[in-house]
Design a protein around this motif. Structure first.
Motif, PDB file in Angstrom:
ATOM      1  N   VAL A  74       0.893  -1.152   0.000  1.00  0.00           N
ATOM      2  CA  VAL A  74       0.000   0.000   0.000  1.00  0.00           C
ATOM      3  C   VAL A  74       0.931   1.200   0.000  1.00  0.00           C
ATOM      4  N   GLY A  75       1.038   1.846  -1.141  1.00  0.00           N
ATOM      5  CA  GLY A  75       1.988   2.945  -1.281  1.00  0.00           C
ATOM      6  C   GLY A  75       3.398   2.457  -1.025  1.00  0.00           C
ATOM      7  N   GLN A  76       4.080   3.109  -0.105  1.00  0.00           N
ATOM      8  CA  GLN A  76       5.458   2.736   0.201  1.00  0.00           C
ATOM      9  C   GLN A  76       5.562   1.603   1.220  1.00  0.00           C
ATOM     10  N   TYR A  77       4.421   1.126   1.726  1.00  0.00           N
ATOM     11  CA  TYR A  77       4.425   0.138   2.801  1.00  0.00           C
ATOM     12  C   TYR A  77       4.174  -1.276   2.288  1.00  0.00           C
ATOM     13  N   VAL A  78       4.908  -2.231   2.849  1.00  0.00           N
ATOM     14  CA  VAL A  78       4.676  -3.649   2.592  1.00  0.00           C
ATOM     15  C   VAL A  78       3.838  -4.167   3.754  1.00  0.00           C
ATOM     16  N   VAL A  79       2.712  -4.790   3.434  1.00  0.00           N
ATOM     17  CA  VAL A  79       1.780  -5.285   4.447  1.00  0.00           C
ATOM     18  C   VAL A  79       2.242  -6.644   4.945  1.00  0.00           C
ATOM     19  N   ASP A  80       2.238  -6.816   6.269  1.00  0.00           N
ATOM     20  CA  ASP A  80       2.591  -8.092   6.894  1.00  0.00           C
ATOM     21  C   ASP A  80       1.313  -8.927   6.991  1.00  0.00           C
ATOM     22  N   LEU A  81       1.105  -9.801   6.006  1.00  0.00           N
ATOM     23  CA  LEU A  81      -0.128 -10.582   5.960  1.00  0.00           C
ATOM     24  C   LEU A  81      -0.279 -11.529   7.130  1.00  0.00           C
ATOM     25  N   VAL A  82       0.814 -12.067   7.648  1.00  0.00           N
ATOM     26  CA  VAL A  82       0.729 -13.006   8.767  1.00  0.00           C
ATOM     27  C   VAL A  82       0.114 -12.319   9.980  1.00  0.00           C
ATOM     28  N   SER A  83       0.605 -11.141  10.328  1.00  0.00           N
ATOM     29  CA  SER A  83       0.031 -10.400  11.463  1.00  0.00           C
ATOM     30  C   SER A  83      -1.421 -10.063  11.206  1.00  0.00           C
ATOM     31  N   PHE A  84      -1.722  -9.598  10.003  1.00  0.00           N
ATOM     32  CA  PHE A  84      -3.097  -9.244   9.667  1.00  0.00           C
ATOM     33  C   PHE A  84      -4.015 -10.455   9.820  1.00  0.00           C
ATOM     34  N   GLU A  85      -3.593 -11.583   9.263  1.00  0.00           N
ATOM     35  CA  GLU A  85      -4.433 -12.785   9.317  1.00  0.00           C
ATOM     36  C   GLU A  85      -4.592 -13.318  10.728  1.00  0.00           C
ATOM     37  N   GLN A  86      -3.547 -13.232  11.545  1.00  0.00           N
ATOM     38  CA  GLN A  86      -3.610 -13.772  12.902  1.00  0.00           C
ATOM     39  C   GLN A  86      -4.316 -12.840  13.881  1.00  0.00           C
ATOM     40  N   LEU A  87      -4.138 -11.530  13.722  1.00  0.00           N
ATOM     41  CA  LEU A  87      -4.668 -10.591  14.706  1.00  0.00           C
ATOM     42  C   LEU A  87      -5.975  -9.913  14.290  1.00  0.00           C
ATOM     43  N   VAL A  88      -6.115  -9.590  13.026  1.00  0.00           N
ATOM     44  CA  VAL A  88      -7.258  -8.798  12.580  1.00  0.00           C
ATOM     45  C   VAL A  88      -8.384  -9.650  12.023  1.00  0.00           C
TER      46      VAL A  88
END
Length: 96
Positions: A74-88
């Motif tokens: 997302v723009g200049q940021y790389v999304v950490d999918l593991v954290s997103f999937e585990q926490l969100v």
């Protein structure tokens, strides 16, 4: 312009204080917020923080422009999918 109106006004602090007040009143709550991560005075990303106290990286600035591995940006940021999937994701799945 509009987003700059709300920089540094205490949104995260407000969420933390409301969360503490509700928990101390015995009201069960769940959810998450994002918190800016800074290094050397510069924003380097965001962490996701659950209201139960779990924390993980949500995104970080990536200096590496190569795409040797699959990454979500997302723009200049790389999304950490593991954290997103585990926490969100578990919280989003439980929303009525």
């Amino acid at each position: 312009f509009v987003s700059s109106l709300f920089l540094g006004v205490g949104k995260t602090t407000l969420i933390q204080k409301v969360t503490q007040a509700l928990k101390s009143s015995g009201i069960p709550i769940d959810g998450f917020y994002t918190e800016e991560v800074r290094e050397g005075g510069r924003r380097t990303g965001f962490d996701v923080v659950t209201l139960s106290g779990k924390r993980g990286p949500l995104s970080r600035v990536s200096a590496d422009s190569s795409t040797s591995r699959r990454e979500y940006r997302v723009g200049q940021y790389v999304v950490d999918l593991v954290s997103f999937e585990q926490l969100v994701l578990p919280m989003l799945r439980n929303v009525s």
